[in-house]
Design an enzyme around this catalytic site. Sequence first.
Site: not given
Ligand code: ATR
Length: 274
Positions: A132, A66, A17, A217, A129, A62, A219
């Site tokens: 958040g 958030k 950023s 989302m 997913g 970030t 990179y």
């Molecule tokens: P973010 O702010 O990045 O969205 P988060 O709110 O913790 O972080 O959400 C992470 C997302 O990635 C969730 O949808 C999570 O699935 P769960 O709700 O079942 O936990 C998903 N996720 C994380 N690791 C994963 C993996 N190895 N395979 C599939 N989905 C995954």
Amino acid sequence: MTDRYAVIGNPIAHSKSPQIHTLFAEQTGEPLVYTALLGPTDAFVKTVNAFAANGGRGLNVTVPFKNEAFVLASDYSQRALRASAVNTLSWQPETQNWHGDNTDGVGLVRDLQRNLQVELAGKRLLVLGAGGAVQGVLGPLLDAAPAHIHIANRTAGKAAALAQYFADAGSVAGGGWESLVNQQFDVVINGTAASLAGELPQLPDNLLAEGAACYDMMYGAKPTPYMQWATERGGAAYDGLGMLVEQAAESFSVWRGVLPEAEPVIAALRTQLS
Ligand code: ATR
């Protein structure tokens, strides 16, 4: 004193950023300084308010702050309210309060539609997913008038709850990976944190419609596992670098009233990454 802005997160050392906003400031001629702030996980509010007391005008927020930024703000843009999260704080000297905004969804939609020429209107969208990151982008995705959005998540209940939350904004449903069987999509957006761990959600092989666009989302210097999966199945694969720059451009415009051009900055970062 020159107006000060920063990004706050933890960790923050590798944030792009400061570089992005410095390039925007040069491009637009806006006089500002933009730095990175490491936020202690137990002292977000204290750090942010100290920044304002020292002349700080705005912050990008970030991971993992958030939600705390959402709680801290006193008033909100409509898109921050829908996202229930704030990635852009603007200090209001008259009221001594923070205004909260969220530019993540606009950043994603702009990168898809404007930079990558991916059409969303009337298309079948799949979002992987239900955390958040996904909640932050669903409002602007629905505003782009897709035919339907399906949310699929490892934990099915979270996808269903999120679909329910956005039900008044369009056709949206949610479920676990099994809900994807025998469905096809034109645009598939990976918003899981799986790429961070080098992992891939369990996706059916015939998920992609002819000419599907697949967006991660995340990179990196190399294509993510999800992008590799998409390419192997005939999809056009894109990473989230453009979203990062576009959400920054929108934040810059919230603060300064001028929207910088994202494309040259995306190109500069892309060259650096490779
Ligand atoms: P973010 O702010 O990045 O969205 P988060 O709110 O913790 O972080 O959400 C992470 C997302 O990635 C969730 O949808 C999570 O699935 P769960 O709700 O079942 O936990 C998903 N996720 C994380 N690791 C994963 C993996 N190895 N395979 C599939 N989905 C995954």
